[in-house]
Write an enzyme that holds these catalytic residues in place. Structure first.
Site: not given
Length: 367
Positions: A53, A57, A66, A102, A177
């Protein structure tokens, strides 16, 4: 579509072909990069380091880029995905880029309704709960992966001698998921299905494995120099259940790269009791989370497997002397293994100061 725990034909079941001549591992751009050497069991002069990651962010330039774009839309925009992948390489001088995407991207490309809800994560429009739901899952059209191949090609053209790591979600995590409908702490519905209907469970995991395999292969074909299979929820499984009901499907995902001489990394959160089994599905390097020290991980793997990890992400916000001591300890313990790639024990938290990551890279390169 799959049935009986089998699929009639997988997308890569044609005769394997070698990597193309213009691939970075073949034309020499990345073949001797510190990361690739370490993944192959060598110890380069410069200890390689990258962060799960690292693209995302924690970077202000990412947040600016973004604005107004949904997560999955950004993943499927080749120009945007490439730029986001490159940002941490420019900023931190890490030894690898990790492709910005992702784990549910191939699920969406297959036509399954899924969105990433801010603050929660992937959420399924219609969770998979029955054998009929599983049998109705659509096959992945290889042409739908065109944006992925374009984004990887764009990125590799900019990276030069820095390797790009492709990645995919492991079958168990994808299945979790799908069945849970979103993130879950214990995967109760998924594990219940695993026992109550093992036939449908195997069919579902084969579908997920083929999806992950096609996603990995598309990235390698376009120029990725290594791959990582990421099992976020594997820590919910016992060793017995992993070996019997999950490992064959993770192997199936890696089998998509049969015939390709590309390093393969397998990482699972909470997988300390499963390290050997996770290696044995076809991994060259095993990622280790923060829960066990690297010298113990090396012992559990018999001293034969390169390791990746395992700085505790919680320590990224503590005073530098404490973090520095921890990083030095991780590097020292990693010396027991045949080779070591420094990383976190999980992903970069969004509140991390990017300058701390840069400082870690500088420290690791100096040791």
């Amino acid at each position: 579509m799959c049935g009986g725990g089998q699929r009639s034909r997988r997308p890569w079941q044609d005769v394997p072909v070698p990597l193309p001549e213009q691939h970075p591992l073949v034309d020499g751009r990345t073949a001797s990069a510190p990361l690739i050497r370490a993944y192959r069991g060598d110890r380069p002069e410069r200890t390689p380091v990258w962060f799960m990651r690292q693209a995302g962010r924690s970077l202000p330039e990412y947040r600016e880029l973004r604005v107004g774009t949904a997560m999955l839309d950004a993943c499927l925009n080749p120009e945007l995905a490439s730029e986001i992948t490159l940002q941490p390489v420019r900023r931190h001088d890490v030894d690898a880029a990790i492709f910005f995407s992702d784990i549910v991207v191939p699920v969406k490309l297959a036509g399954v309704g899924v969105e990433i809800v801010p603050g929660r994560g992937p959420v399924l429009e219609n969770p998979i709960r029955t054998a009929s739901d599983i049998m109705s899952l659509p096959p992945l059209d290889p042409e739908s992966l065109a944006p992925i191949r374009e984004a990887v090609a764009r990125t590799v053209a900019e990276l030069g001698s820095t390797p790009l790591i492709g990645f995919a979600g492991a079958p168990f995590t994808l299945a979790s998921y799908l069945v849970e409908g979103g993130p879950s702490k214990d995967q109760l519905r998924a594990r219940s299905l695993m026992y109550s209907d093992p036939h449908s469970w195997a069919t579902l995991l084969n579908w997920c494995a083929d999806l992950a395999g096609a996603f990995l292969r598309a990235q390698v074909d376009a120029g990725a120099s290594a791959v990582q299979l990421f099992d976020s929820w594997v820590g919910a499984l016992s060793a017995r259940d992993y070996v019997r009901r999950v490992a064959p499907h993770s192997k199936r995902a890696f089998d998509a790269l049969r015939g390709y001489d590309v390093p393969r990394v397998h990482f699972g959160v909470g997988g300390g009791e499963l390290l050997a089994a996770m290696r044995d599905v076809g991994a060259d390097t095993v990622g280790v989370d923060w829960r066990i020290p690297l010298d113990e991980a090396n012992r559990r793997l018999g001293g034969t497997t390169p390791l990746q990890g395992n700085i505790d992400p919680a320590l990224l916000t503590v005073p530098w002397p404490t973090l520095e001591s921890h990083v030095r300890d991780v590097v020292d313990r990693g010396r027991d293994a045949p080779a070591h790639v420094v990383n976190l024990g999980h992903g970069v938290p969004p509140e991390t100061d990017p300058d701390v990551l840069t400082r870690i890279v500088q420290l690791v390169h100096s040791l």
